[in-house]
Design an enzyme around this catalytic site. Structure first.
Site, PDB file in Angstrom:
ATOM      1  N   HIS A  83      -3.764  73.757  26.217  1.00 32.71           N
ATOM      2  CA  HIS A  83      -3.005  73.010  25.350  1.00 32.71           C
ATOM      3  C   HIS A  83      -4.235  72.669  24.238  1.00 32.71           C
ATOM      4  CE1 HIS A  83      -3.576  69.122  27.496  1.00 32.71           C
ATOM      5  NE2 HIS A  83      -3.367  68.962  25.966  1.00 32.71           N
TER       6      HIS A  83
ATOM      7  N   HIS B  94      -9.547  58.651  23.277  1.00 33.11           N
ATOM      8  CA  HIS B  94      -8.024  58.208  24.027  1.00 33.11           C
ATOM      9  C   HIS B  94      -8.312  58.364  25.343  1.00 33.11           C
ATOM     10  CE1 HIS B  94      -9.225  62.532  23.885  1.00 33.11           C
ATOM     11  NE2 HIS B  94      -7.662  63.367  24.578  1.00 33.11           N
TER      12      HIS B  94
HETATM   13  O1  LIG Z   1      -3.062  67.591  32.936  1.00 33.61           O
HETATM   14  C1  LIG Z   1      -2.370  66.674  33.297  1.00 33.61           C
HETATM   15  O2  LIG Z   1      -1.311  67.523  32.654  1.00 33.61           O
HETATM   16  C2  LIG Z   1      -2.339  66.084  33.253  1.00 33.61           C
HETATM   17  C3  LIG Z   1      -3.601  64.755  32.641  1.00 33.61           C
HETATM   18  C4  LIG Z   1      -2.970  64.556  31.031  1.00 33.61           C
HETATM   19  O3  LIG Z   1      -2.511  64.041  30.914  1.00 33.61           O
HETATM   20  C5  LIG Z   1      -3.201  65.304  30.688  1.00 33.61           C
HETATM   21  C6  LIG Z   1      -3.404  64.988  28.589  1.00 33.61           C
HETATM   22  C7  LIG Z   1      -4.511  66.438  27.237  1.00 33.61           C
HETATM   23  C8  LIG Z   1      -4.830  65.768  26.489  1.00 33.61           C
HETATM   24  O4  LIG Z   1      -4.909  67.055  25.584  1.00 33.61           O
HETATM   25  C9  LIG Z   1      -5.452  64.794  26.473  1.00 33.61           C
HETATM   26  O5  LIG Z   1      -5.831  63.461  26.331  1.00 33.61           O
HETATM   27  O6  LIG Z   1      -7.230  65.251  26.315  1.00 33.61           O
HETATM   28 FE   LIG Z   2      -6.965  67.173  25.687  1.00 30.66          FE
END
Ligand SMILES: O=C(O)CCC(=O)/C=C/C=C(/O)C(=O)O
Ligand SMILES: [Fe+2]
Length: 312
Positions: A115, A179
């Site tokens: 994503h 974040h």
């Molecule tokens: O890898 C996972 O699905 C768990 C880790 C997570 O919290 C993913 C974060 C995704 C983001 O885009 C972010 O906050 O950078």
């Molecule tokens: Fe991310």
């Protein structure tokens, strides 16, 4: 060549842990405007700088930077799965150009992207394969990281390549701003976690669901006293956006990785994709930039911003 740039945050929690309807509508409006601008520009090529969150890249071989000549979306967090329309030959040419510019970069002929790359493509173009694209992944989640000055050099090298193309090019940066979601760290990780971080490609549906559930749970308490994660930092975010808008890119060379982690959270390093995007644009000539949107959104674990820029 004509070049435009958009940098924006992404979030794993869109549609999974949304803020109030008024905030979602505000973000939707900002994205609709950005999408209309992309549609009007009608890019012949998109160069996207994106992070990966342990879906394509693992510690069995963790490169600081990668160019993909072919990429497949894993479809995490409600994003579209399937192949991206990667411009294979041009991606290979870009790789040669970056290496010739004294910036070491890895090459993948079959990269999985998550994503962190696809949400922004979908939001700005309606799908993951609407326009020809070259994905450039910048490690922003798995320390140790290349210094910020190297990210700027990478961006400049890519920008010089873009400047030679007779095309309308859209440069995208996706991630950040401040974040800190619950991404595990390799240091001191228990065996099962370190095994995942080193070689966790293609998780089972159950393992993926467990990851996503953990992120949703973290989003429900993010920004409250209950959360152990570094909170959002709107001041840091706005100062960073100002720096880009004002073209003070040389200051980025002094960015200290540990200081940013403490002030803005460990995943704030996804702004490396914005740094590379702006450095690329700046290498094609002077630019004008503007902040389109900003809001700190705890439910999405995101200092959420949208910034646009174009050549003067
Ligand atoms: O890898 C996972 O699905 C768990 C880790 C997570 O919290 C993913 C974060 C995704 C983001 O885009 C972010 O906050 O950078
Ligand atoms: Fe991310």
């Amino acid at each position: 060549m004509t070049v435009k740039l958009k940098c924006l945050s992404h979030t794993p929690l869109r549609g999974l842990n949304d803020p109030g309807a008024n905030v979602v509508a505000e973000v939707d409006a900002a994205l609709a405007k950005a999408r209309a601008e992309v549609e009007a520009f009608d890019p012949e090529l998109i160069v996207i700088f994106a992070p990966d969150h342990y879906n394509g890249l693992f510690y069995d071989l963790m490169p600081p930077f990668v160019i993909a000549t072919a990429a497949e979306s894993v479809g995490d967090y409600l994003t579209q799965p399937g192949p991206l329309s990667v411009e294979k030959d041009l991606a290979l040419e870009l790789t040669r150009h970056v290496l010739d510019s004294d910036v070491d970069i890895a090459l993948s002929h079959r990269l999985q992207v998550d994503h962190g790359c696809t949400q922004t493509l979908e939001e700005l173009t309606g799908s993951i394969n609407r326009y020809p694209v070259i994905p450039i992944i910048i490690n922003s989640v798995a320390p140790p990281f290349a210094p910020y000055r190297r990210v700027r050099k990478l961006g400049e090298a890519v920008g010089r390549f873009i400047a030679k193309l007779d095309k309308r090019v859209l440069i995208l940066g996706t991630g950040g701003l401040s974040h800190e979601p619950p991404v595990p760290l390799l240091a001191d990780a228990p065996e099962a976690i370190s095994e995942f971080l080193i070689a966790g490609r293609n998780p089972t549906p159950e393992a993926r669901a467990a990851r996503q559930a953990r992120t949703i749970a973290a989003g429900k308490i993010y920004g409250t006293a209950e959360s152990l994660q570094t909170p959002l930092n709107a001041d840091w975010d706005l100062a960073f956006i100002d720096l880009l808008v004002q073209g003070r890119l040389d200051e980025i060379d002094e960015f200290k990785i540990e200081e940013i982690s403490k002030a803005a959270g460990r995943s704030a390093h996804e702004v490396r994709t914005w740094v590379a995007a702006f450095a690329a644009l700046a290498a094609t000539g002077a630019y004008t930039a503007r902040q389109d949107y900003y809001r700190a959104i705890n439910e999405w674990i995101a200092g959420y911003g949208v910034v646009s820029a174009e050549q003067n």
